[in-house]
Enzyme design. Structure first.
Site, PDB file in Angstrom:
ATOM      1  N   HIS A 229       1.006  -0.853   0.036  1.00  0.00           N
ATOM      2  CA  HIS A 229       0.510   0.415   0.065  1.00  0.00           C
ATOM      3  C   HIS A 229       0.873   1.279   0.034  1.00  0.00           C
ATOM      4  O   HIS A 229       2.275   1.641  -0.085  1.00  0.00           O
ATOM      5  CB  HIS A 229      -0.951   0.152   1.579  1.00  0.00           C
TER       6      HIS A 229
ATOM      7  N   ASP B 214      -0.274   4.592   0.888  1.00  0.00           N
ATOM      8  CA  ASP B 214      -1.168   5.406   1.660  1.00  0.00           C
ATOM      9  C   ASP B 214       0.497   5.408   3.510  1.00  0.00           C
ATOM     10  O   ASP B 214       0.914   4.275   3.340  1.00  0.00           O
ATOM     11  CB  ASP B 214      -2.433   5.440   2.027  1.00  0.00           C
TER      12      ASP B 214
ATOM     13  N   ASP C 108       6.032   1.865   5.856  1.00  0.00           N
ATOM     14  CA  ASP C 108       5.217   1.599   6.082  1.00  0.00           C
ATOM     15  C   ASP C 108       4.045   1.744   4.819  1.00  0.00           C
ATOM     16  O   ASP C 108       3.369   3.469   5.413  1.00  0.00           O
ATOM     17  CB  ASP C 108       4.384   1.467   7.421  1.00  0.00           C
TER      18      ASP C 108
ATOM     19  N   GLU D  17      -4.755   1.337   3.319  1.00  0.00           N
ATOM     20  CA  GLU D  17      -4.550   0.361   3.852  1.00  0.00           C
ATOM     21  C   GLU D  17      -4.480   0.697   5.423  1.00  0.00           C
ATOM     22  O   GLU D  17      -5.439  -0.026   6.184  1.00  0.00           O
ATOM     23  CB  GLU D  17      -2.907  -0.480   3.367  1.00  0.00           C
ATOM     24  N   GLU D  18      -4.149   2.376   5.535  1.00  0.00           N
ATOM     25  CA  GLU D  18      -4.045   2.132   7.102  1.00  0.00           C
ATOM     26  C   GLU D  18      -4.716   2.835   8.088  1.00  0.00           C
ATOM     27  O   GLU D  18      -5.157   3.359   8.862  1.00  0.00           O
ATOM     28  CB  GLU D  18      -2.865   3.594   7.287  1.00  0.00           C
TER      29      GLU D  18
ATOM     30  N   ASP E 261       3.979  -6.584   3.726  1.00  0.00           N
ATOM     31  CA  ASP E 261       3.879  -4.756   4.385  1.00  0.00           C
ATOM     32  C   ASP E 261       4.371  -5.446   5.911  1.00  0.00           C
ATOM     33  O   ASP E 261       3.736  -5.112   6.588  1.00  0.00           O
ATOM     34  CB  ASP E 261       2.412  -4.997   4.638  1.00  0.00           C
TER      35      ASP E 261
ATOM     36  N   HIS F 101       4.469   4.554  11.964  1.00  0.00           N
ATOM     37  CA  HIS F 101       3.362   5.531  12.418  1.00  0.00           C
ATOM     38  C   HIS F 101       3.497   6.629  13.590  1.00  0.00           C
ATOM     39  O   HIS F 101       2.992   7.327  14.237  1.00  0.00           O
ATOM     40  CB  HIS F 101       2.223   5.000  12.695  1.00  0.00           C
TER      41      HIS F 101
HETATM   42 ZN    ZN Z   1       1.913  -1.289   5.872  1.00  0.00          ZN
END
Ligand code: ZN
Length: 413
Positions: free
Chosen positions: A81, A83, A144, A178-179, A201, A383
């Site tokens: 992903h 995003d 990520d 995805e997040e 991922d 994150h």
């Molecule tokens: Zn991820």
């Protein structure tokens, strides 16, 4: 060999484009800026020589690397992903390259005194002597999952440039959002047309995951009755006390802060309360499907018990399943995990096979008909401002993709 500089250049070109997802938006992609990277990726896939490159109205990208053998091989896919998490800003990412990491503190930002230290993040010591990419302390990095995107693109490029490596048809898929839990929602599994796939991922080098939680969310609404407190005897019903009883009746040690490994839990994630109404928000998690169902029953039973004590419909509990353990779908085709494990072993990577205490897009995709284990992408501390990725891990992940393609072709169908 895949060159370090090449990986760094590609990865940097992705993370410097802001693609933060927006949980408050109903559109797909949830933020228009995700198009900036999506369009670039589609162009790049064409430029490296991928075929059937498509980007749909929701910014889902797919592409094909055709088979280079003349016998039938299963079609495999690689997914990531593009995003980034709304938990922390992804605007103006300024990646820092730390070469030959010495195992000491890394000052991310001198002015703001932000330090990435192995005293707190011990994993850093695994990468002594390697090249790390970090943030400047003011944003997340976006490894990520732009590390995953970078690895997939780089692996496809490598296979195109090294036609001596024999492989079947390979499909590539890049998703938005995805997040915020929607990466798989609009993924067209039929159009993708792979027999199985892998999400790139995961985190630490070696990670290979095909078990995740079964997940549900519960909203418990407790109704009370407000009366002037001076005249309330025998009349007032204080919903907060009943809610408290509900909370205390669930096992206190089956909560996230008391569980690990395969232990499931009830997690009270929110309370809002007044005399008239109290709302409890829970999530329920368990790897075992039977235990998962039993947990939901516990909540329903408790609701009925309290209702028979306090009056009909004082409590209304609504439970919604969110996702399921992909193990049910992957175990019958366990060879897809075995191939990934074998690929890692051949590349001298120690496979770390463990159950995810969460979900992945792969779990949803597995239930949509595309069995989809998860493989490391190499990053750590997702994150947030302490996110980093060792370049060596990204190179290894790229090699794992190439090796899986090669091993799949050797197995023939
Ligand atoms: Zn991820």
């Amino acid at each position: 060999m895949i060159s370090k500089d090449h990986i760094i250049k590609r990865f940097t070109s992705y993370v410097t484009i802001d693609t933060e997802a927006d949980p408050n938006s109903k559109s797909t992609p949830s933020s228009a800026k995700q198009w900036d990277l999506a369009n670039k990726l589609a162009e790049e896939l064409k430029a490296i020589g991928m075929e059937d490159v498509t980007i749909d109205d929701n910014a889902y990208i797919m592409a094909t690397l055709p088979s280079n053998v003349d016998y039938k091989v299963p079609t495999i896919g690689f997914i990531s992903h593009f995003d980034t998490s709304p938990d922390f800003t992804g605007a103006n990412v300024k990646p820092q390259i730390i070469e030959n990491y010495d195992g000491k503190d890394i000052v991310l930002n001198e002015a703001e005194d932000i330090v990435l230290s192995p005293d707190y993040f011990e994993d850093l010591l695994l990468y002594k002597g390697q090249t790390l990419i970090t943030t400047d302390g003011t944003t997340l990095l976006g490894a990520d999952d732009k590390a995953g995107v970078c690895e997939i693109v780089s692996a496809m490029e490598y296979l195109i440039n090294h036609p001596k490596i024999k492989h079947g048809k390979i499909r590539v898929g890049f998703t938005p959002d995805e997040e915020i839990g929607r990466g798989a929602h609009k993924f067209d599994v039929e159009k993708f047309g792979a027999d199985w796939a892998y999400t790139m991922d995961g985190s630490q080098i070696g990670e290979l995951e095909y078990e995740n939680f079964n997940a549900a969310g519960a909203v418990v609404k407790v109704k009370g009755k407000i009366v002037h407190p001076g005249y309330a005897k025998g009349k007032m019903i204080n919903s907060m006390y009943i809610a408290q009883e509900f909370i205390n009746s669930l096992p206190r040690f089956e909560t996230p802060e008391h569980t690990e490994g395969y232990e499931g839990f009830f997690h009270l994630c929110g309370i809002t309360g007044k005399v008239e109404e109290t709302v409890l928000e829970y999530i329920i998690r368990d790897h075992d499907r039977e235990h998962f169902e039993a947990r939901k029953e516990v909540m329903e039973k408790l609701t009925n018990e309290l209702n028979s004590q306090y009056g009909k419909e004082v409590i209304v509990t609504e439970i919604k399943d969110q996702y399921y353990n992909m193990k049910e779908k992957v175990e019958p085709v366990k060879h897809i995990v075995d191939i990934a494990e074998e690929a890692m072993k051949q590349l001298n990577i120690k496979p770390l096979i463990k159950a995810i205490r969460g979900g992945t897009d792969g779990s949803q995709l597995s239930y949509m008909g595309l069995p989809c284990p998860n493989i490391f992408a190499g990053g750590h501390n997702f994150h947030g401002r302490y996110e980093y990725v060792p370049v060596e891990s990204m190179i290894k992940a790229t090699e794992v993709i190439c090796k899986i393609a090669e091993l799949t072709a050797q197995k023939k169908s």
